[in-house]
Design a protein around this motif. Structure first.
Motif, PDB file in Angstrom:
ATOM      1  N   THR A   3       0.834  -1.182   0.000  1.00 32.02           N
ATOM      2  CA  THR A   3       0.000   0.000   0.000  1.00 32.02           C
ATOM      3  C   THR A   3       0.876   1.243   0.000  1.00 32.02           C
ATOM      4  N   ILE A   4       0.486   2.230  -0.786  1.00 27.90           N
ATOM      5  CA  ILE A   4       1.184   3.512  -0.855  1.00 27.90           C
ATOM      6  C   ILE A   4       0.328   4.528  -0.113  1.00 27.90           C
ATOM      7  N   ASN A   5       0.880   5.099   0.953  1.00 28.54           N
ATOM      8  CA  ASN A   5       0.145   6.066   1.766  1.00 28.54           C
ATOM      9  C   ASN A   5       0.319   7.466   1.188  1.00 28.54           C
ATOM     10  N   VAL A   6      -0.814   8.085   0.842  1.00 23.88           N
ATOM     11  CA  VAL A   6      -0.816   9.407   0.229  1.00 23.88           C
ATOM     12  C   VAL A   6      -1.598  10.363   1.121  1.00 23.88           C
ATOM     13  N   VAL A   7      -1.001  11.505   1.430  1.00 22.92           N
ATOM     14  CA  VAL A   7      -1.717  12.556   2.138  1.00 22.92           C
ATOM     15  C   VAL A   7      -2.296  13.489   1.087  1.00 22.92           C
ATOM     16  N   LEU A  34      -3.122   2.878  -3.816  1.00 20.69           N
ATOM     17  CA  LEU A  34      -2.991   4.173  -3.155  1.00 20.69           C
ATOM     18  C   LEU A  34      -4.042   4.295  -2.050  1.00 20.69           C
ATOM     19  N   SER A  35      -3.576   4.549  -0.849  1.00 19.12           N
ATOM     20  CA  SER A  35      -4.448   4.734   0.310  1.00 19.12           C
ATOM     21  C   SER A  35      -4.319   6.194   0.751  1.00 19.12           C
ATOM     22  N   PHE A  36      -5.442   6.901   0.807  1.00 22.49           N
ATOM     23  CA  PHE A  36      -5.430   8.340   1.054  1.00 22.49           C
ATOM     24  C   PHE A  36      -5.855   8.690   2.469  1.00 22.49           C
ATOM     25  N   ARG A  37      -5.185   9.695   3.015  1.00 25.07           N
ATOM     26  CA  ARG A  37      -5.582  10.327   4.271  1.00 25.07           C
ATOM     27  C   ARG A  37      -5.652  11.826   4.004  1.00 25.07           C
ATOM     28  N   HIS A  38      -6.698  12.458   4.498  1.00 28.88           N
ATOM     29  CA  HIS A  38      -6.887  13.897   4.289  1.00 28.88           C
ATOM     30  C   HIS A  38      -6.101  14.680   5.334  1.00 28.88           C
ATOM     31  N   SER A  69       4.797  10.438   7.698  1.00 29.75           N
ATOM     32  CA  SER A  69       4.496   9.016   7.511  1.00 29.75           C
ATOM     33  C   SER A  69       4.033   8.680   6.095  1.00 29.75           C
ATOM     34  N   ALA A  70       3.829   9.691   5.252  1.00 33.10           N
ATOM     35  CA  ALA A  70       3.314   9.464   3.898  1.00 33.10           C
ATOM     36  C   ALA A  70       4.414   9.037   2.939  1.00 33.10           C
ATOM     37  N   ASP A  71       4.003   8.282   1.924  1.00 32.05           N
ATOM     38  CA  ASP A  71       4.899   7.927   0.826  1.00 32.05           C
ATOM     39  C   ASP A  71       4.833   8.966  -0.285  1.00 32.05           C
ATOM     40  N   ALA A  72       3.720   9.695  -0.364  1.00 29.25           N
ATOM     41  CA  ALA A  72       3.511  10.692  -1.416  1.00 29.25           C
ATOM     42  C   ALA A  72       2.449  11.687  -0.940  1.00 29.25           C
ATOM     43  N   ILE A  73       2.346  12.787  -1.688  1.00 25.34           N
ATOM     44  CA  ILE A  73       1.397  13.844  -1.348  1.00 25.34           C
ATOM     45  C   ILE A  73       0.633  14.236  -2.610  1.00 25.34           C
ATOM     46  N   ARG A 173      -1.885   7.120 -11.601  1.00 27.43           N
ATOM     47  CA  ARG A 173      -0.993   6.003 -11.960  1.00 27.43           C
ATOM     48  C   ARG A 173       0.462   6.471 -11.972  1.00 27.43           C
ATOM     49  N   SER A 174       0.695   7.667 -12.491  1.00 30.28           N
ATOM     50  CA  SER A 174       2.051   8.215 -12.543  1.00 30.28           C
ATOM     51  C   SER A 174       2.597   8.474 -11.143  1.00 30.28           C
ATOM     52  N   LEU A 175       1.744   8.945 -10.246  1.00 30.97           N
ATOM     53  CA  LEU A 175       2.182   9.146  -8.857  1.00 30.97           C
ATOM     54  C   LEU A 175       2.572   7.817  -8.236  1.00 30.97           C
ATOM     55  N   LYS A 176       1.769   6.808  -8.459  1.00 30.28           N
ATOM     56  CA  LYS A 176       2.086   5.458  -7.963  1.00 30.28           C
ATOM     57  C   LYS A 176       3.448   4.993  -8.484  1.00 30.28           C
ATOM     58  N   GLN A 177       3.699   5.169  -9.770  1.00 25.48           N
ATOM     59  CA  GLN A 177       4.978   4.771 -10.358  1.00 25.48           C
ATOM     60  C   GLN A 177       6.124   5.580  -9.798  1.00 25.48           C
ATOM     61  N   MET A 178       5.902   6.870  -9.544  1.00 21.72           N
ATOM     62  CA  MET A 178       6.943   7.730  -9.042  1.00 21.72           C
ATOM     63  C   MET A 178       7.404   7.299  -7.645  1.00 21.72           C
ATOM     64  N   VAL A 179       6.490   6.789  -6.843  1.00 18.72           N
ATOM     65  CA  VAL A 179       6.838   6.319  -5.507  1.00 18.72           C
ATOM     66  C   VAL A 179       7.828   5.164  -5.601  1.00 18.72           C
ATOM     67  N   HIS A 180       7.714   4.368  -6.634  1.00 13.18           N
ATOM     68  CA  HIS A 180       8.554   3.170  -6.761  1.00 13.18           C
ATOM     69  C   HIS A 180       9.851   3.403  -7.521  1.00 13.18           C
ATOM     70  N   ILE A 181      10.111   4.634  -7.921  1.00  8.18           N
ATOM     71  CA  ILE A 181      11.365   4.916  -8.655  1.00  8.18           C
ATOM     72  C   ILE A 181      12.525   4.935  -7.693  1.00  8.18           C
TER      73      ILE A 181
END
Length: 181
Positions: A3-7, A34-38, A69-73, A173-181
């Motif tokens: 899971t990728i945590n996104v704020v 992608l799992s989102f938290r506001h 704690s987020a992987d991406a924003i 999808r691009s954000l998801k890929q960017m996390v894994h670069i």
């Protein structure tokens, strides 16, 4: 896949904001990984170094912990007066005072909606400059700057143009890929 945590941050506080609708669409259309938290910007006082020296306010501290704690924003924002809305800029000003701060070395996707013809291009360019200073990694493409956004949503708040739906899906999808670069 993990899971990728996104704020998710919204630069508008208004309940029926076009950008809140867009944020909800981005979450709905995102890959399941992608799992989102506001991140709530409404609780933050105006930045004041005296307040910081007395101890970071609770709402600021809560938002900082979310970012750390987020992987991406994901930032979804309107444009105010050709630039970044005050509520979003204020949040960035507060959050940048931590060491380390939560934007450092994080992938960031930006999108925005505006009833005007320019979309949110000027705001997004200013926001990109701020993120360069904060050493964040802003996703370059696809850019999402929805103009005449008051016509872009159906009565249920969903995007009504299949091309916009695909654009939002593509950015997520691009954000998801960017996390894994």
């Amino acid at each position: 896949m993990d899971t990728i945590n996104v704020v998710a941050l919204c630069g508008s506080l208004r309940q029926q904001s076009l950008n809140k609708k867009l944020l909800h669409q981005a979450i709905e259309l995102a890959p399941k990984e992608l799992s989102f938290r506001h991140g709530d910007l409404s609780e933050l006082p105006l930045y004041n170094e005296d307040l910081q020296n007395a101890g970071f306010p609770v709402g600021v501290d809560r938002l900082h912990r979310l970012l750390i704690s987020a992987d991406a924003i994901l930032i979804v924002t309107p444009e105010y007066n050709y630039s970044i809305p005050g509520v979003l800029k204020n949040a960035i000003d507060w959050l940048s005072r931590y060491q380390p701060h939560g934007f450092h070395n994080k992938p960031i996707a930006i999108m925005g909606a505006s009833p005007g013809r320019m979309g949110t291009c000027r705001c997004q360019y200013h926001l990109r400059q701020v993120m360069v200073f904060l050493n964040a990694w802003v996703l370059n493409k696809p850019e999402i700057m929805i103009s005449e956004a008051h016509q872009a949503f159906d009565p249920q708040g969903r995007l009504n143009d299949p091309k916009l739906v695909e654009l939002v899906q593509s950015q997520m999808r691009s954000l998801k890929q960017m996390v894994h670069i």
